[in-house]
Structures are given as C-alpha cells and as structure tokens.
Design a protein around this motif. Structure first.
Motif, PDB file in Angstrom:
ATOM      1  N   UNK A  48      96.316  -3.126 -36.217  1.00 41.40           N
ATOM      2  CA  UNK A  48      96.114  -4.184 -37.184  1.00 41.40           C
ATOM      3  C   UNK A  48      95.012  -4.184 -37.992  1.00 41.40           C
ATOM      4  N   UNK A  49      94.949  -4.891 -39.177  1.00 43.75           N
ATOM      5  CA  UNK A  49      93.883  -4.864 -39.784  1.00 43.75           C
ATOM      6  C   UNK A  49      92.714  -5.559 -39.075  1.00 43.75           C
ATOM      7  N   UNK A  50      93.098  -6.621 -38.278  1.00 39.85           N
ATOM      8  CA  UNK A  50      92.130  -7.470 -37.524  1.00 39.85           C
ATOM      9  C   UNK A  50      91.425  -6.407 -36.473  1.00 39.85           C
ATOM     10  N   UNK A  51      92.110  -5.700 -35.964  1.00 37.71           N
ATOM     11  CA  UNK A  51      91.516  -4.764 -34.855  1.00 37.71           C
ATOM     12  C   UNK A  51      90.788  -3.824 -35.587  1.00 37.71           C
ATOM     13  N   UNK A  52      91.500  -3.233 -36.820  1.00 32.38           N
ATOM     14  CA  UNK A  52      90.570  -2.209 -37.399  1.00 32.38           C
ATOM     15  C   UNK A  52      89.116  -2.692 -37.749  1.00 32.38           C
TER      16      UNK A  52
END
Length: 111
Positions: A48-52
């Motif tokens: 996800x973008x959050x994890x990235x």
C-alpha cells in the motif's frame, strides 16, 4: 505493462544495499518483519502507499525516489518486457560479486 511491483521492489533493494542495511534492519526501521521486506523486494507484496511511505522513511529517502527507475524500462521497450522482467528477477537473486561477474560477461559479449 511492466510489473510495477518488481520495479519498486528492485529499487527498494538497491537503496537498502547502498545504505548498507540488511532486510532485518530495514524492517526494524520501518515497522515490518524482514520476510515482508524480502517479499516486497522480490515484487511479491502488493504494498500500500501507506506502507511504501514507511519503507521510504526507513530508508531515509523521499517516497518518489522509490519510483525513479529507468524510463527506458517503462516506456520504449514494452515488447521486451517479459524478457526484461525475467532477467531482472534472476539478477535480483544474485549477490554483488556475482552481479559484477555478470556485468563483465555481458560487456565482453555485447561491447
């Protein structure tokens, strides 16, 4: 379309190695297990973008740097995509000394 997961994963691995971090160290910095970092680097994890963003923070880079790979790979070589992906995936499994050998061999053959 070129597999974005493979490209981003390769970029994460490159930056991690440039910074001298192990997968475990990056995982600790980012809040993930080292196995997740490994699956991300192999292009297996649909991140996800959050994890990235957490990974970018762990690497101490701006998130956009994780997307700065060769535009030649992404635009002009679409018909070469399956071969490029296969080669990249093979190369990602190698350690630095073996990558240096591959580089020498390819330069001898094609230059």
């Amino acid at each position: 379309m070129i597999n974005i997961l493979t490209l981003v994963g390769a970029k994460v691995r490159d930056i991690r190695k440039q910074k001298g971090l192990s997968q475990e160290q990056l995982g600790e910095r980012s809040g993930f297990q080292f196995s997740y970092i490994g699956s991300l680097e192999r292009g297996e994890a649909n991140i996800s973008l959050k994890n990235l963003d957490k990974i970018a923070d762990g690497l101490e880079v701006n998130i956009h740097e994780l997307f700065s790979f060769s535009t030649e790979l992404t635009h002009s070589n679409i018909n070469k995509e399956p071969y490029l992906i296969e080669i990249i995936e093979l190369l990602l499994k190698l350690e630095v000394p073996d990558l240096k050998k591959v580089n020498v061999i390819l330069n001898e053959i094609f230059n």
